[in-house]
Motif scaffolding. Structure first.
Motif, PDB file in Angstrom:
ATOM      1  N   THR A   5       0.868  -1.172   0.000  1.00 36.71           N
ATOM      2  CA  THR A   5       0.000   0.000   0.000  1.00 36.71           C
ATOM      3  C   THR A   5       0.905   1.222   0.000  1.00 36.71           C
ATOM      4  OG1 THR A   5      -1.674  -1.189   1.268  1.00 36.71           O
ATOM      5  CG2 THR A   5      -1.829   1.215   1.243  1.00 36.71           C
ATOM      6  N   TRP A   6       0.889   1.973  -1.106  1.00 37.96           N
ATOM      7  CA  TRP A   6       1.766   3.133  -1.266  1.00 37.96           C
ATOM      8  C   TRP A   6       1.077   4.406  -0.807  1.00 37.96           C
ATOM      9  CZ3 TRP A   6       6.671   2.220  -2.111  1.00 37.96           C
ATOM     10  CH2 TRP A   6       7.053   1.067  -2.776  1.00 37.96           C
ATOM     11  N   GLU A   7       1.849   5.275  -0.149  1.00 38.12           N
ATOM     12  CA  GLU A   7       1.371   6.607   0.212  1.00 38.12           C
ATOM     13  C   GLU A   7       1.547   7.533  -0.989  1.00 38.12           C
ATOM     14  OE1 GLU A   7       3.241   8.082   3.730  1.00 38.12           O
ATOM     15  OE2 GLU A   7       2.750   6.304   4.889  1.00 38.12           O
ATOM     16  N   GLU A   8       0.989   8.725  -0.888  1.00 35.79           N
ATOM     17  CA  GLU A   8       1.172   9.717  -1.940  1.00 35.79           C
ATOM     18  C   GLU A   8       2.664  10.044  -2.062  1.00 35.79           C
ATOM     19  OE1 GLU A   8      -1.113  11.078  -4.077  1.00 35.79           O
ATOM     20  OE2 GLU A   8      -2.390   9.522  -3.218  1.00 35.79           O
ATOM     21  N   PRO A   9       3.141  10.385  -3.257  1.00 33.19           N
ATOM     22  CA  PRO A   9       4.562  10.703  -3.434  1.00 33.19           C
ATOM     23  C   PRO A   9       4.988  11.908  -2.596  1.00 33.19           C
ATOM     24  CG  PRO A   9       3.501  10.384  -5.551  1.00 33.19           C
ATOM     25  CD  PRO A   9       2.407  10.406  -4.525  1.00 33.19           C
ATOM     26  N   PHE A  10       6.219  11.864  -2.121  1.00 30.27           N
ATOM     27  CA  PHE A  10       6.842  12.974  -1.419  1.00 30.27           C
ATOM     28  C   PHE A  10       7.943  13.491  -2.330  1.00 30.27           C
ATOM     29  CE2 PHE A  10      10.288  14.676   1.161  1.00 30.27           C
ATOM     30  CZ  PHE A  10       9.612  15.609   1.916  1.00 30.27           C
ATOM     31  N   CYS A  11       7.886  14.767  -2.650  1.00 32.78           N
ATOM     32  CA  CYS A  11       8.870  15.354  -3.554  1.00 32.78           C
ATOM     33  C   CYS A  11       9.633  16.464  -2.849  1.00 32.78           C
ATOM     34  CB  CYS A  11       8.191  15.909  -4.800  1.00 32.78           C
ATOM     35  SG  CYS A  11       7.348  14.656  -5.766  1.00 32.78           S
ATOM     36  N   GLY A  12      10.958  16.332  -2.818  1.00 34.36           N
ATOM     37  CA  GLY A  12      11.805  17.373  -2.267  1.00 34.36           C
ATOM     38  C   GLY A  12      12.161  18.364  -3.350  1.00 34.36           C
ATOM     39  N   GLU A  13      13.077  19.249  -3.039  1.00 30.93           N
ATOM     40  CA  GLU A  13      13.519  20.222  -4.030  1.00 30.93           C
ATOM     41  C   GLU A  13      14.206  19.499  -5.180  1.00 30.93           C
ATOM     42  OE1 GLU A  13      15.790  23.396  -2.361  1.00 30.93           O
ATOM     43  OE2 GLU A  13      14.524  23.474  -0.584  1.00 30.93           O
ATOM     44  N   GLY A  14      14.057  20.023  -6.382  1.00 32.98           N
ATOM     45  CA  GLY A  14      14.697  19.428  -7.543  1.00 32.98           C
ATOM     46  C   GLY A  14      14.007  18.182  -8.045  1.00 32.98           C
ATOM     47  N   ASN A  15      12.730  18.015  -7.693  1.00 29.27           N
ATOM     48  CA  ASN A  15      11.926  16.887  -8.171  1.00 29.27           C
ATOM     49  C   ASN A  15      12.441  15.529  -7.745  1.00 29.27           C
ATOM     50  OD1 ASN A  15      10.088  18.576  -9.486  1.00 29.27           O
ATOM     51  ND2 ASN A  15      11.428  18.739 -11.247  1.00 29.27           N
ATOM     52  N   ASN A  16      13.040  15.443  -6.572  1.00 31.92           N
ATOM     53  CA  ASN A  16      13.427  14.150  -6.012  1.00 31.92           C
ATOM     54  C   ASN A  16      12.196  13.551  -5.356  1.00 31.92           C
ATOM     55  OD1 ASN A  16      16.220  14.349  -6.635  1.00 31.92           O
ATOM     56  ND2 ASN A  16      16.427  15.794  -4.967  1.00 31.92           N
ATOM     57  N   CYS A  17      11.489  12.681  -6.060  1.00 33.76           N
ATOM     58  CA  CYS A  17      10.228  12.141  -5.554  1.00 33.76           C
ATOM     59  C   CYS A  17      10.366  10.671  -5.185  1.00 33.76           C
ATOM     60  CB  CYS A  17       9.130  12.279  -6.610  1.00 33.76           C
ATOM     61  SG  CYS A  17       8.780  13.994  -7.058  1.00 33.76           S
ATOM     62  N   PHE A  18       9.833  10.337  -4.021  1.00 31.10           N
ATOM     63  CA  PHE A  18       9.813   8.946  -3.621  1.00 31.10           C
ATOM     64  C   PHE A  18       8.495   8.647  -2.933  1.00 31.10           C
ATOM     65  CE2 PHE A  18      11.681  11.244  -0.086  1.00 31.10           C
ATOM     66  CZ  PHE A  18      11.089  10.694   1.032  1.00 31.10           C
ATOM     67  N   ARG A  19       8.225   7.369  -2.763  1.00 32.48           N
ATOM     68  CA  ARG A  19       6.992   6.923  -2.108  1.00 32.48           C
ATOM     69  C   ARG A  19       7.337   5.971  -0.989  1.00 32.48           C
ATOM     70  NH1 ARG A  19       2.392   5.425  -6.343  1.00 32.48           N
ATOM     71  NH2 ARG A  19       1.124   6.072  -4.581  1.00 32.48           N
ATOM     72  N   LEU A  20       6.525   6.011   0.056  1.00 35.23           N
ATOM     73  CA  LEU A  20       6.643   5.082   1.171  1.00 35.23           C
ATOM     74  C   LEU A  20       5.487   4.110   1.094  1.00 35.23           C
ATOM     75  CD1 LEU A  20       7.346   7.663   4.016  1.00 35.23           C
ATOM     76  CD2 LEU A  20       9.010   6.402   2.633  1.00 35.23           C
ATOM     77  N   GLY A  21       5.733   2.880   1.458  1.00 32.25           N
ATOM     78  CA  GLY A  21       4.669   1.884   1.436  1.00 32.25           C
ATOM     79  C   GLY A  21       4.826   0.887   2.566  1.00 32.25           C
ATOM     80  N   THR A  22       3.756   0.184   2.851  1.00 30.15           N
ATOM     81  CA  THR A  22       3.765  -0.874   3.852  1.00 30.15           C
ATOM     82  C   THR A  22       2.988  -2.064   3.305  1.00 30.15           C
ATOM     83  OG1 THR A  22       1.792   0.038   4.909  1.00 30.15           O
ATOM     84  CG2 THR A  22       3.902   0.699   5.831  1.00 30.15           C
ATOM     85  N   ASP A  23       3.252  -3.231   3.892  1.00 32.72           N
ATOM     86  CA  ASP A  23       2.465  -4.410   3.533  1.00 32.72           C
ATOM     87  C   ASP A  23       1.827  -4.990   4.793  1.00 32.72           C
ATOM     88  OD1 ASP A  23       4.397  -5.980   4.836  1.00 32.72           O
ATOM     89  OD2 ASP A  23       5.308  -6.689   2.993  1.00 32.72           O
ATOM     90  N   ALA A  24       1.042  -6.014   4.623  1.00 34.49           N
ATOM     91  CA  ALA A  24       0.306  -6.615   5.733  1.00 34.49           C
ATOM     92  C   ALA A  24       1.221  -7.307   6.745  1.00 34.49           C
ATOM     93  CB  ALA A  24      -0.715  -7.611   5.193  1.00 34.49           C
ATOM     94  N   ASP A  25       2.468  -7.592   6.359  1.00 31.61           N
ATOM     95  CA  ASP A  25       3.413  -8.251   7.253  1.00 31.61           C
ATOM     96  C   ASP A  25       4.207  -7.267   8.106  1.00 31.61           C
ATOM     97  OD1 ASP A  25       2.696 -10.794   6.301  1.00 31.61           O
ATOM     98  OD2 ASP A  25       4.104 -10.607   4.623  1.00 31.61           O
ATOM     99  N   GLY A  26       3.949  -5.966   7.943  1.00 34.61           N
ATOM    100  CA  GLY A  26       4.644  -4.957   8.731  1.00 34.61           C
ATOM    101  C   GLY A  26       5.962  -4.498   8.147  1.00 34.61           C
ATOM    102  N   ASN A  27       6.235  -4.852   6.901  1.00 32.99           N
ATOM    103  CA  ASN A  27       7.451  -4.387   6.237  1.00 32.99           C
ATOM    104  C   ASN A  27       7.218  -2.998   5.672  1.00 32.99           C
ATOM    105  OD1 ASN A  27       8.938  -6.877   6.530  1.00 32.99           O
ATOM    106  ND2 ASN A  27       7.543  -7.704   5.008  1.00 32.99           N
ATOM    107  N   GLY A  28       8.278  -2.211   5.641  1.00 37.96           N
ATOM    108  CA  GLY A  28       8.207  -0.882   5.050  1.00 37.96           C
ATOM    109  C   GLY A  28       8.986  -0.856   3.756  1.00 37.96           C
ATOM    110  N   TYR A  29       8.573   0.016   2.847  1.00 43.02           N
ATOM    111  CA  TYR A  29       9.211   0.113   1.531  1.00 43.02           C
ATOM    112  C   TYR A  29       9.421   1.572   1.163  1.00 43.02           C
ATOM    113  CZ  TYR A  29       7.535  -4.681   1.198  1.00 43.02           C
ATOM    114  OH  TYR A  29       7.296  -6.009   1.443  1.00 43.02           O
TER     115      TYR A  29
END
Length: 63
Positions: A5-29
């Motif tokens: 399950t991905w969260e909305e993208p987070f973009c820093g200055e200079g268009n460095n965009c990443f996403r955070l996600g989690t799964d049902a097993d408690g792992n983070g991505y």
């Protein structure tokens, strides 16, 4: 791979965009936007600490 399950993208200055996600097993991505099929994975706790430190300015050079 588990369903992530991905969260909305987070973009820093200079268009460095990443996403955070989690799964049902408690792992983070973390993935670069558009490359969610090959995320970095670790425990949710470890990734939460990393992101909180980045947002607190302790590792702003990573963005």
């Amino acid at each position: 791979m588990s369903d992530i399950t991905w969260e909305e993208p987070f973009c820093g200055e200079g268009n460095n965009c990443f996403r955070l996600g989690t799964d049902a097993d408690g792992n983070g991505y973390v993935a670069v936007v558009g490359q969610e099929d090959s995320p970095i994975t670790d425990s949710l706790s470890a990734l939460r600490t990393l992101i909180l430190d980045i947002k607190a300015g302790k590792a702003d050079h990573l963005l």
